[in-house]
Design a protein around this motif. Structure first.
Motif, mmCIF file in Angstrom:
data_model
loop_
_atom_site.group_PDB
_atom_site.id
_atom_site.type_symbol
_atom_site.label_atom_id
_atom_site.label_comp_id
_atom_site.label_asym_id
_atom_site.label_seq_id
_atom_site.Cartn_x
_atom_site.Cartn_y
_atom_site.Cartn_z
ATOM 1 N N HIS A 51 0.877 -1.171 0.000
ATOM 2 C CA HIS A 51 0.000 0.000 0.000
ATOM 3 C C HIS A 51 0.914 1.221 0.000
ATOM 4 O O HIS A 51 1.835 1.307 0.818
ATOM 5 N N PRO A 52 0.663 2.206 -0.884
ATOM 6 C CA PRO A 52 1.658 3.270 -1.095
ATOM 7 C C PRO A 52 1.817 4.283 0.032
ATOM 8 O O PRO A 52 2.809 4.996 0.054
ATOM 9 N N ALA A 53 0.869 4.382 0.971
ATOM 10 C CA ALA A 53 0.903 5.479 1.938
ATOM 11 C C ALA A 53 0.899 4.984 3.386
ATOM 12 O O ALA A 53 -0.032 5.265 4.149
ATOM 13 N N ILE A 92 14.759 -7.245 -2.354
ATOM 14 C CA ILE A 92 14.363 -7.489 -0.967
ATOM 15 C C ILE A 92 14.151 -6.136 -0.311
ATOM 16 O O ILE A 92 14.953 -5.215 -0.506
ATOM 17 N N GLY A 93 13.055 -5.994 0.437
ATOM 18 C CA GLY A 93 12.775 -4.707 1.057
ATOM 19 C C GLY A 93 12.267 -4.837 2.473
ATOM 20 O O GLY A 93 11.679 -5.855 2.848
ATOM 21 N N VAL A 94 12.501 -3.801 3.264
ATOM 22 C CA VAL A 94 11.943 -3.690 4.602
ATOM 23 C C VAL A 94 10.842 -2.635 4.557
ATOM 24 O O VAL A 94 11.079 -1.500 4.131
ATOM 25 N N PHE A 95 9.636 -3.016 4.971
ATOM 26 C CA PHE A 95 8.486 -2.126 4.925
ATOM 27 C C PHE A 95 7.806 -2.074 6.287
ATOM 28 O O PHE A 95 7.848 -3.034 7.046
ATOM 29 N N SER A 96 7.137 -0.970 6.551
ATOM 30 C CA SER A 96 6.232 -0.905 7.700
ATOM 31 C C SER A 96 5.090 -1.893 7.498
ATOM 32 O O SER A 96 4.664 -2.152 6.371
ATOM 33 N N GLU A 97 4.587 -2.450 8.584
ATOM 34 C CA GLU A 97 3.429 -3.346 8.504
ATOM 35 C C GLU A 97 2.277 -2.680 7.756
ATOM 36 O O GLU A 97 1.555 -3.337 6.999
ATOM 37 N N LYS A 98 2.105 -1.367 7.938
ATOM 38 C CA LYS A 98 0.994 -0.649 7.324
ATOM 39 C C LYS A 98 1.224 -0.375 5.844
ATOM 40 O O LYS A 98 0.341 0.147 5.163
ATOM 41 N N ALA A 99 2.378 -0.744 5.331
ATOM 42 C CA ALA A 99 2.655 -0.627 3.902
ATOM 43 C C ALA A 99 2.261 -1.878 3.139
ATOM 44 O O ALA A 99 2.493 -1.963 1.928
ATOM 45 N N LEU A 100 1.654 -2.849 3.826
ATOM 46 C CA LEU A 100 1.356 -4.137 3.190
ATOM 47 C C LEU A 100 -0.086 -4.546 3.434
ATOM 48 O O LEU A 100 -0.696 -4.169 4.432
ATOM 49 N N PRO A 107 0.539 -10.000 -12.139
ATOM 50 C CA PRO A 107 -0.713 -9.239 -12.019
ATOM 51 C C PRO A 107 -0.963 -8.718 -10.608
ATOM 52 O O PRO A 107 -1.501 -7.624 -10.436
ATOM 53 N N ALA A 108 -0.540 -9.466 -9.590
ATOM 54 C CA ALA A 108 -0.723 -8.986 -8.214
ATOM 55 C C ALA A 108 0.062 -7.704 -7.974
ATOM 56 O O ALA A 108 -0.375 -6.827 -7.221
ATOM 57 N N ALA A 109 1.202 -7.562 -8.642
ATOM 58 C CA ALA A 109 2.054 -6.389 -8.451
ATOM 59 C C ALA A 109 1.495 -5.132 -9.095
ATOM 60 O O ALA A 109 2.079 -4.055 -8.953
ATOM 61 N N THR A 110 0.373 -5.217 -9.795
ATOM 62 C CA THR A 110 -0.220 -4.035 -10.434
ATOM 63 C C THR A 110 -1.295 -3.371 -9.577
ATOM 64 O O THR A 110 -1.822 -2.325 -9.945
ATOM 65 N N LEU A 111 -1.640 -3.946 -8.434
ATOM 66 C CA LEU A 111 -2.839 -3.519 -7.711
ATOM 67 C C LEU A 111 -2.648 -2.284 -6.842
ATOM 68 O O LEU A 111 -3.584 -1.499 -6.643
ATOM 69 N N SER A 112 -1.458 -2.084 -6.298
ATOM 70 C CA SER A 112 -1.238 -1.133 -5.207
ATOM 71 C C SER A 112 -1.767 0.260 -5.484
ATOM 72 O O SER A 112 -2.519 0.826 -4.687
ATOM 73 N N CYS A 113 -1.389 0.847 -6.586
ATOM 74 C CA CYS A 113 -1.771 2.218 -6.906
ATOM 75 C C CYS A 113 -2.861 2.264 -7.975
ATOM 76 O O CYS A 113 -3.940 2.812 -7.764
ATOM 77 N N THR A 114 -2.599 1.650 -9.120
ATOM 78 C CA THR A 114 -3.517 1.722 -10.263
ATOM 79 C C THR A 114 -4.873 1.107 -9.965
ATOM 80 O O THR A 114 -5.922 1.736 -10.155
ATOM 81 N N TRP A 115 -4.871 -0.120 -9.506
ATOM 82 C CA TRP A 115 -6.149 -0.810 -9.284
ATOM 83 C C TRP A 115 -6.882 -0.254 -8.070
ATOM 84 O O TRP A 115 -8.116 -0.219 -8.051
ATOM 85 N N SER A 116 -6.147 0.195 -7.052
ATOM 86 C CA SER A 116 -6.842 0.801 -5.916
ATOM 87 C C SER A 116 -7.450 2.145 -6.318
ATOM 88 O O SER A 116 -8.507 2.541 -5.809
#
Length: 360
Positions: A95-97, A130-138, A149-158
């Motif tokens: 999730h981008p924010a 490999i990345g480290v993200f906040s729990e709220k980024a996922l 296809p799953a990698a396209t959802l975060s910004c465009t599909w939301s």
């Protein structure tokens, strides 16, 4: 060790992007309590990525070096001590924010004021192995989708989800007429979602080949905007029952397309502004909405709660997001930027990072 791209400056993506290999990452023992270590299998690009790399972009300044991108899919490798939503082995998307979510909760919607803290601009993003993200980024990824296809959802599909279902009284449904513009990521996502909801979708495009592809995805009618450069809004409107106009229009071109969107919308219809990918054009004043008796809604993307709703809907409806015909490897991400910038893509530009050809 990780592979990654960074923006070393803000002079346009050609000059600013740098590829790095053998980058040390933190071990699971070094994670902060709210952090999640993710092995990234796929990523995708958005127009915001081009804008962020450009000093003239509306997103504002960055503090380089920063890892670009806000869309990816991968598997959780390790979690911090206070993480509750995920465990190792979970399939996740970004999730981008996350900073906005941490401050205001899952239902918070981003505005331009929040972009400085979003992934790929104010926090390290997704163009890495490999990345480290906040729990709220996922959020959990759809069970029904492979990595790309799953990698396209975060910004465009939301964004598409928010456009169609973000206002309770205006949710896409059978009997509603929806207009989408072109064959970019948001337009194709909106077409697929609106068709799944039973709405009647009309799409604009520039070529006969693309018209055929749009119809195959569920568009009932298509309008060639190159053949009708100054009147495609009226042409599209004429296709609606009694020429009344569209209930919902997803405008992706900004000033270049807004006048045509206003010409196509019905009385009390909604024009949703989601981008400005069109060429430079004279600004369309907001007062123009008064002349068409319509509503105008601007959005950047979807909230984290809406992204979770989207994931459930995709699994429920069996929707398979369409992706571009070309597939790039992580090391070739600059070429992926070029394809997006040159508008040679269909739907989402995708990047294979570290995963097998078939879902793990």
């Amino acid at each position: 060790m990780s592979r990654q791209w960074i923006l070393a400056s803000q002079e346009g993506f050609e000059a600013s992007l740098q590829y790095q290999e053998n980058v040390r990452i933190r071990s699971p023992a070094e994670l902060e309590s709210h952090e999640v270590l993710v092995k990234i299998y796929a990523a995708s690009l958005n127009y915001r990525d081009i804008s962020i790399a450009d000093p003239k972009g509306v997103n504002g300044p960055i503090l380089p070096p920063i890892i670009p991108g806000c869309d990816c899919a991968g598997i959780v490798m390790a979690v911090g001590s206070s993480v509750q939503e995920f465990q190792p082995g979970d399939r996740v998307i970004t999730h981008p924010a996350p900073k906005l979510v941490e401050a205001s909760g899952d239902n918070a919607s981003a505005s331009l004021a929040d972009t400085h803290s979003m992934l790929g601009q104010g926090a390290d993003g997704t163009l890495r192995s490999i990345g480290v993200f906040s729990e709220k980024a996922l959020v959990n990824a759809p069970m029904s989708l492979d990595w790309l296809p799953a990698a396209t959802l975060s910004c465009t599909w939301s964004t598409a989800w928010n456009s169609l279902f973000g206002v309770e009284s205006r949710k896409a449904r059978p009997g509603m007429w929806v207009l989408v513009q072109g064959t970019g990521g948001v337009s194709i996502a909106t077409l697929q979602l609106a068709a799944a909801a039973g709405a009647t979708v009309v799409a604009t495009t520039s070529t006969g080949e693309k018209e055929a592809r749009l119809r195959a995805l569920g568009a009932i009618h298509t309008v060639n905007y190159r053949s009708n450069p100054d009147s495609w809004g009226q042409k599209a409107r004429s296709l609606t029952p009694d020429g009344r106009g569209f209930d919902l229009i997803i405008d992706i071109g900004g000033n270049q397309t807004l006048s045509q969107s206003l010409a196509a919308v019905r009385v009390d219809g909604v024009v949703v502004i989601v981008g400005a990918v069109g060429e430079n054009a004279a600004p369309v004043p907001l007062f123009a909405a008064f002349m068409h008796s319509c509503m105008v809604r601007g959005i950047l993307c979807g909230s984290r709660a809406q992204l979770k709703e989207l994931v459930r809907y995709i699994d429920e409806k069996g929707i398979q997001p369409v992706v571009d015909d070309f597939e790039f490897e992580l090391a070739d991400a600059r070429d992926a930027y070029r394809r997006l910038n040159d508008k040679k893509h269909f739907s989402k530009v995708i990047i294979r990072v570290d995963h097998p050809r078939k879902r793990q």
